[in-house]
Motif scaffolding. Structure first.
Motif, mmCIF file in Angstrom:
data_model
loop_
_atom_site.group_PDB
_atom_site.id
_atom_site.type_symbol
_atom_site.label_atom_id
_atom_site.label_comp_id
_atom_site.label_asym_id
_atom_site.label_seq_id
_atom_site.Cartn_x
_atom_site.Cartn_y
_atom_site.Cartn_z
ATOM 1 N N ASP A 53 5.487 -41.357 14.115
ATOM 2 C CA ASP A 53 5.409 -42.815 14.259
ATOM 3 C C ASP A 53 5.590 -43.509 12.909
ATOM 4 O O ASP A 53 4.848 -44.422 12.544
ATOM 5 C CB ASP A 53 4.073 -43.219 14.887
ATOM 6 N N THR A 54 6.613 -43.046 12.180
ATOM 7 C CA THR A 54 6.943 -43.656 10.898
ATOM 8 C C THR A 54 8.464 -43.673 10.773
ATOM 9 O O THR A 54 9.170 -43.631 11.773
ATOM 10 C CB THR A 54 6.260 -42.901 9.738
ATOM 11 N N ASN A 55 9.001 -43.732 9.557
ATOM 12 C CA ASN A 55 10.447 -43.766 9.384
ATOM 13 C C ASN A 55 10.861 -42.839 8.246
ATOM 14 O O ASN A 55 10.020 -42.311 7.516
ATOM 15 C CB ASN A 55 10.921 -45.197 9.111
ATOM 16 N N LYS A 56 12.165 -42.640 8.105
ATOM 17 C CA LYS A 56 12.679 -41.720 7.086
ATOM 18 C C LYS A 56 12.287 -42.158 5.682
ATOM 19 O O LYS A 56 11.994 -41.322 4.822
ATOM 20 C CB LYS A 56 14.199 -41.605 7.200
ATOM 21 N N MET A 57 12.283 -43.452 5.429
ATOM 22 C CA MET A 57 11.944 -43.940 4.094
ATOM 23 C C MET A 57 10.528 -43.511 3.703
ATOM 24 O O MET A 57 10.277 -43.041 2.590
ATOM 25 C CB MET A 57 12.065 -45.465 4.040
ATOM 26 N N THR A 58 9.604 -43.642 4.652
ATOM 27 C CA THR A 58 8.226 -43.222 4.381
ATOM 28 C C THR A 58 8.148 -41.717 4.193
ATOM 29 O O THR A 58 7.449 -41.220 3.301
ATOM 30 C CB THR A 58 7.304 -43.653 5.538
ATOM 31 N N LEU A 59 8.865 -40.983 5.033
ATOM 32 C CA LEU A 59 8.868 -39.526 4.901
ATOM 33 C C LEU A 59 9.359 -39.108 3.521
ATOM 34 O O LEU A 59 8.747 -38.252 2.864
ATOM 35 C CB LEU A 59 9.740 -38.909 6.002
ATOM 36 N N TYR A 60 10.444 -39.736 3.062
ATOM 37 C CA TYR A 60 11.008 -39.364 1.763
ATOM 38 C C TYR A 60 10.164 -39.846 0.586
ATOM 39 O O TYR A 60 10.334 -39.361 -0.529
ATOM 40 C CB TYR A 60 12.438 -39.885 1.641
ATOM 41 N N ARG A 61 9.240 -40.751 0.844
ATOM 42 C CA ARG A 61 8.302 -41.128 -0.220
ATOM 43 C C ARG A 61 7.305 -39.999 -0.474
ATOM 44 O O ARG A 61 6.793 -39.838 -1.578
ATOM 45 C CB ARG A 61 7.551 -42.411 0.151
ATOM 46 N N HIS A 62 7.034 -39.219 0.560
ATOM 47 C CA HIS A 62 6.075 -38.117 0.445
ATOM 48 C C HIS A 62 6.759 -36.778 0.170
ATOM 49 O O HIS A 62 6.152 -35.892 -0.459
ATOM 50 C CB HIS A 62 5.249 -38.011 1.725
ATOM 51 N N PHE A 63 7.994 -36.630 0.634
ATOM 52 C CA PHE A 63 8.734 -35.370 0.474
ATOM 53 C C PHE A 63 10.154 -35.718 0.038
ATOM 54 O O PHE A 63 10.837 -36.494 0.695
ATOM 55 C CB PHE A 63 8.760 -34.587 1.786
ATOM 56 N N SER A 64 10.590 -35.127 -1.052
ATOM 57 C CA SER A 64 11.879 -35.503 -1.624
ATOM 58 C C SER A 64 13.062 -35.080 -0.756
ATOM 59 O O SER A 64 14.161 -35.608 -0.899
ATOM 60 C CB SER A 64 12.030 -34.901 -3.024
ATOM 61 N N SER A 65 12.859 -34.116 0.129
ATOM 62 C CA SER A 65 13.952 -33.614 0.974
ATOM 63 C C SER A 65 13.360 -32.876 2.164
ATOM 64 O O SER A 65 12.150 -32.583 2.200
ATOM 65 C CB SER A 65 14.841 -32.653 0.172
#
Length: 207
Positions: A53-65
């Motif tokens: 329930d989030t988005n790719k931008m948030t995911l990439y803030r926590h994990f670089s890839s």
């Protein structure tokens, strides 16, 4: 169409279960469910983000890839497995042989659940052949660590061929996990593993 619908249902279920968690925790919980249930290569970051329930931008803030997300997922899985070894070991302080068998029995209970797809670490090893992948490094370190734990316990139990036994136990454990996916739960590969492990430890002790 059926596969797409099933994935959408799975994502909604994960999102419902993680709604109270902070974003990173939601992402990790979703990664666990999707990577294990559908395979690492079959799941993209979009699916993980949607399930969390989030988005790719948030995911990439926590994990670089995605590779880093996979490595984080595998580190958590490895830590859970190793913690179970330590937890069971605390109940078998004076019985290293019993510690090995009790831990294998616990792994059997975990992997013979109806929803189980075997060992997540072994499954990931099959999907990640590239030695430079950060997840691959987690896998190899974990497997070396489990072999070392088996060997240390076998030596403490006074077994003569502790290193060889450790290698055999690890091979049998990995094989049983794969067998769950090839011949299924009905044939009891984890029960077979335990019987062979008991026989192996008894045979060495008798020599």
């Amino acid at each position: 169409m059926a596969t797409r619908k099933a994935r959408a249902t799975a994502s909604k279920t994960i999102a419902d279960e993680t709604v109270e968690l902070p974003p990173r925790a939601r992402i990790m919980k979703s990664a666990h469910a999707l990577f294990y249930g559908q395979g690492i290569r079959g799941v993209g970051v979009e699916a993980v983000a949607a399930a969390a329930d989030t988005n790719k931008m948030t995911l990439y803030r926590h994990f670089s890839s995605k590779d880093e997300l996979v490595a984080a997922y595998l580190r958590e899985v490895a830590a859970e497995i190793e913690a179970s070894w330590d937890r069971i070991g605390a109940r078998h302080k004076d019985d290293p042989r019993g510690h090995i068998l009790a831990w294998l029995r616990e792994m059997g209970r975990q992997m013979e659940r109806p929803e189980s797809r075997g060992c997540p670490i072994t499954n990931a090893a099959i999907e990640l052949p590239d030695a430079s992948h950060p997840g691959r490094q987690v896998i190899e370190e974990h497997k070396r660590g489990m072999r070392r734990r088996f060997a240390e316990n076998a030596k403490q139990a006074g077994l003569k061929r502790a290193d060889m036994i450790a290698e055999q136990l690890l091979l049998m454990l990995d094989g049983a996990g794969v067998s769950l996916q090839t011949i299924g739960h009905d044939h009891g590969p984890m029960s077979t593993l335990l019987k062979h492990a008991e026989w192996l430890l008894e045979m060495d002790a008798a020599k």
